[in-house]
Design a protein around this motif. Structure first.
Motif, PDB file in Angstrom:
ATOM      1  N   ARG A   6     -30.099-103.203 -89.532  1.00 46.78           N
ATOM      2  CA  ARG A   6     -30.934-103.791 -90.566  1.00 46.78           C
ATOM      3  C   ARG A   6     -30.495-105.230 -90.851  1.00 46.78           C
ATOM      4  O   ARG A   6     -31.337-106.125 -90.997  1.00 46.78           O
ATOM      5  N   MET A   7     -29.206-105.487 -90.914  1.00 50.59           N
ATOM      6  CA  MET A   7     -28.701-106.841 -91.133  1.00 50.59           C
ATOM      7  C   MET A   7     -29.047-107.758 -89.966  1.00 50.59           C
ATOM      8  O   MET A   7     -29.404-108.926 -90.154  1.00 50.59           O
ATOM      9  N   LEU A   8     -28.961-107.227 -88.753  1.00 52.86           N
ATOM     10  CA  LEU A   8     -29.285-108.014 -87.565  1.00 52.86           C
ATOM     11  C   LEU A   8     -30.757-108.401 -87.556  1.00 52.86           C
ATOM     12  O   LEU A   8     -31.103-109.562 -87.299  1.00 52.86           O
ATOM     13  N   VAL A   9     -31.635-107.451 -87.871  1.00 57.21           N
ATOM     14  CA  VAL A   9     -33.074-107.735 -87.902  1.00 57.21           C
ATOM     15  C   VAL A   9     -33.389-108.742 -89.000  1.00 57.21           C
ATOM     16  O   VAL A   9     -34.184-109.670 -88.801  1.00 57.21           O
ATOM     17  N   THR A  10     -32.770-108.611 -90.148  1.00 52.88           N
ATOM     18  CA  THR A  10     -32.987-109.556 -91.245  1.00 52.88           C
ATOM     19  C   THR A  10     -32.509-110.953 -90.854  1.00 52.88           C
ATOM     20  O   THR A  10     -33.201-111.948 -91.095  1.00 52.88           O
ATOM     21  N   ALA A  11     -31.349-111.046 -90.253  1.00 49.09           N
ATOM     22  CA  ALA A  11     -30.826-112.342 -89.825  1.00 49.09           C
ATOM     23  C   ALA A  11     -31.738-112.979 -88.779  1.00 49.09           C
ATOM     24  O   ALA A  11     -32.014-114.191 -88.837  1.00 49.09           O
ATOM     25  N   LEU A  12     -32.223-112.189 -87.834  1.00 49.35           N
ATOM     26  CA  LEU A  12     -33.127-112.731 -86.812  1.00 49.35           C
ATOM     27  C   LEU A  12     -34.442-113.199 -87.430  1.00 49.35           C
ATOM     28  O   LEU A  12     -34.998-114.229 -87.020  1.00 49.35           O
TER      29      LEU A  12
END
Length: 85
Positions: A6-12
């Motif tokens: 979830r953090m990775l998708v938000t950062a992307l």
């Protein structure tokens, strides 16, 4: 694992949004510039000629008119060559 994803998708998504803003800003800056630079004062075009493209070289100035005629000027503004299409 799900939290990391979830953090990775938000950062992307944030990076992609910032990239879109940068692209929009660059397009706005580039497209708001005048289409042709101003001709120097000493350049006198033939009567009825309107510039379509201007190229500044080290020792020459090349003007292409709307009719396709190519005019070659020196640094002092003297017409050296005129090429008809």
């Amino acid at each position: 694992m799900l939290r990391w994803l979830r953090m990775l998708v938000t950062a992307l998504a944030v990076v992609m949004g910032l990239g879109m803003l940068v692209i929009a800003a660059l397009l706005w800056l580039r497209l708001s510039q005048p289409p042709l630079p101003e001709l120097p004062e000493q350049i006198v075009l033939p009567e009825g000629a309107h510039p379509a493209a201007v190229t500044f070289a080290r020792d020459w100035l090349v003007v292409v008119t709307e009719t396709g005629e190519v005019l070659l000027y020196d640094k002092q503004g003297r017409l050296h060559q005129q090429v008809q299409p």
